[in-house]
Design a protein around this motif. Structure first.
Motif: not given
Length: 584
Positions: A301-302, A305-306, A321, A342-343, A346, A349-350, A444
């Motif tokens: 999930q992190w 997108p990264t 991003r 940061d990680r 993500v 929030r998911h 977040p």
């Protein structure tokens, strides 16, 4: 040494039954044996790997050897003996690189060069028997009965409850997005299927061979790239470097880079499908495998997108991003704490957006799958980037070594989180030799982050706004000072003349901003207090615990601006004296 059966020795023309086991294989068993006086790598495939599958792999390797690709040639086999398929390969001298690899670019180039070779074999070889493309994971008939993952998922959901429901939803949503993308029109190759540094042997700084082709099959270039990019974890910059090396050779016409994240999820879900259809449907317990796959999906999930952002940067495309500077073992502790937040944000929030149910821990406090998932993510990153540091986490306990300990509260405010209330936080602190050194608290769902490091001040950043330095209030008298109590009964210990501010989810936020003057608290755990102790101090305030010290281990204490701190300590009923045992 081990003894190989006489049937295998005869079938493959080995010199003798004695062979030396080689460690490191996850699926196959491998030995160093001899044939005509020359060492060979003898491989026994697992029982579920059928002869036509292995024959496909061997035919691929034979054609790659003919093109000059760096692979190990097949010396003898494949042959089936006593339910297993055996093959003897050239013994390639060399060593695997250290991980993380020094230069991800060369691995990206190597994968692209392999794809240039294997793309020429597609018409001749076609698809591997019993396999399919990664985007077909949900509807592909599986060996051992021909059932599909889609057919088995409803029973799996009923058996595994919330975990099963989440995995089913992941599978159906990922499959739907890939299906809608017209992905079958993208460039295809014979994919390695498991490309990583552990599959590359180097000899005198040159690639000796890329080994372990037992996952090779016809698939998208993009799918093999998505799987291989995990070697670049944990930093976006390493992923960008890896993809840039690939694009330098292959060009940018490889498909929609936005699908890299879904293809990574499809890889994990495809493995789940294998376990479901080949083992669970026959009554096997796959609980450990389900837990492992769930954890990998949570981590992606992190990372997914990264990876997309990094790939777009490498290809010169626009991404929503930004790709951050690399965080390594040499990065500062504050840089690492920011990256951890940061990680974690993500992944948290998911879960927050899809909703979670709570369970009760032994102390009756709530916990959710999100709490555990976020803490696992944080621990995984620390194991990579600070392997010698200790960890104290709310959900997974203490692993304390040496003088450096990271203190983690993966979801502070679990009740709010589970109820859809945005007032929850990820809290991270670092204790070095009994002194708090770094603190990061991220909210977040509110788009706010606070942080501090020893001697550098306390800061707040709201999404879309500039960072600002925070200072506690300048109130100098107890009369009229705004003092928040928690829990409610401790209000009886506060002196007359102090006032109660309006209730808020976490008064420490208002205190560090200078909006109230003190917070007196008698509850909670080290992970609840550790980051705020440092941030209040760095904002110009003070903290004294219930034993008169400054530890986060004693259920809180008095936080205040420095100007009223001593007077407020003395005015508490009973007073709290620095350096002396308190009432709790």
């Amino acid at each position: 040494m081990s003894a190989i059966g006489s049937e295998v020795v005869s079938a493959l023309g080995l010199d003798q039954a004695e062979a030396e086991p080689v460690t490191g294989g996850r699926v196959n068993k491998v030995w160093r044996a001899y044939r005509d006086g020359v060492p060979v790598a003898l491989r026994q495939s697992p029982s579920f790997r059928l002869l036509p599958e292995v024959a496909y792999e061997c035919e691929l390797l034979a054609t790659l050897v003919g093109t000059g690709a760096p692979v190990a040639a097949v010396v003898a086999g494949p042959t089936s003996v006593n339910g297993s398929v055996w093959v003897a390969f050239d013994w390639v001298r060399g060593a695997h690189p250290e991980v993380p690899v020094a230069d991800p670019t060369c691995y990206g180039r190597l994968l692209a060069e392999l794809h240039e070779h294997t793309a020429k074999q597609m018409d001749q070889l076609g698809q591997r028997p019993g396999w399919g493309r990664l985007d077909e994971f949900l509807t592909l008939p599986r060996p051992g009965g021909g059932s599909t993952m889609a057919e088995v998922l409803p029973d799996f959901e009923r058996a595994f409850g919330r975990a099963g429901a989440w995995l089913r939803r992941q599978a159906e949503e990922v499959a739907a997005r890939l299906s809608a993308a017209s992905i079958a029109s993208y460039p295809q190759v014979i994919a390695h299927g498991d490309f990583a540094p552990g599959q590359v042997l180097f000899r005198e700084d040159q690639v000796g061979a890329v080994v372990d082709w037992d996952f090779a099959h016809l698939d998208l270039r993009l799918a093999d790239l998505a799987i291989a990019a995990s070697m670049a974890r944990p930093t976006a910059a390493r992923a960008a470097t890896f993809v840039r090396g690939y694009i330098d050779v292959a060009g940018t016409d490889i498909g929609d880079l936005d699908l890299l994240a879904d293809l990574r999820c499809a890889f994990h879900l495809n493995n789940l499908g294998n376990h479901l259809c080949a083992r669970w449907a026959d009554g096997a317990d796959i609980t450990p495998q389900v837990a492992t796959i769930t954890e990998r999906l949570e981590r992606d999930q992190w990372f997914g997108p990264t990876l997309v952002a990094a790939a777009k940067e490498a290809a010169g495309l626009t991404s929503s991003r930004a790709v951050a500077a690399p965080v390594t073992r040499q990065s500062s502790d504050l840089e690492l704490a920011q990256e951890l937040a940061d990680r974690a944000a993500v992944v948290a929030r998911h879960y927050f957006e899809r909703g979670v149910a709570t369970e009760s821990k032994a102390d009756a406090s709530p916990v959710t799958e999100a709490d555990r998932a976020v803490e696992r993510l944080l621990r995984h990153a620390l194991a990579e980037l600070r392997p010698d540091d200790g960890i104290l986490g709310e959900e997974l306990g203490a692993q304390v070594t040496g003088t450096r300990t990271w203190i983690l509260d993966p979801i502070d405010g679990t009740g709010a989180f589970a109820n859809g209330n945005p007032n929850w936080r990820i809290q991270i602190a670092l204790d070095i030799g009994g002194e708090l050194s770094v603190a990061v608290v991220d909210a977040p769902a509110l788009g706010v982050r606070w942080w501090a490091s020893a001697g550098s001040g306390t800061y707040e950043r709201r999404t879309g706004e500039p960072t600002r330095r925070l200072r506690v209030s300048e109130t100098a008298a107890l009369d009229g000072a705004l003092v928040a109590p928690h829990p409610a009964p401790v209000v009886n210990r506060l002196p007359a003349g102090t006032l109660r501010p309006a209730p808020t989810p976490l008064p420490l936020v208002e205190l560090v901003r200078g909006e109230i003057d003190a917070f007196f608290v008698d509850c909670c755990h080290p992970w609840d207090h550790a980051p705020w102790i440092l941030m209040i101090r760095e904002a110009g305030g003070s903290f004294t615990d219930h034993r008169g010290g400054s530890s986060p281990d004693h259920h809180g204490g008095l936080y205040s601006n420095r100007r009223i701190h001593q007077a407020l300590l003395a005015a508490l009923q009973p007073p709290l004296t620095p350096g002396a045992p308190g009432p709790s």
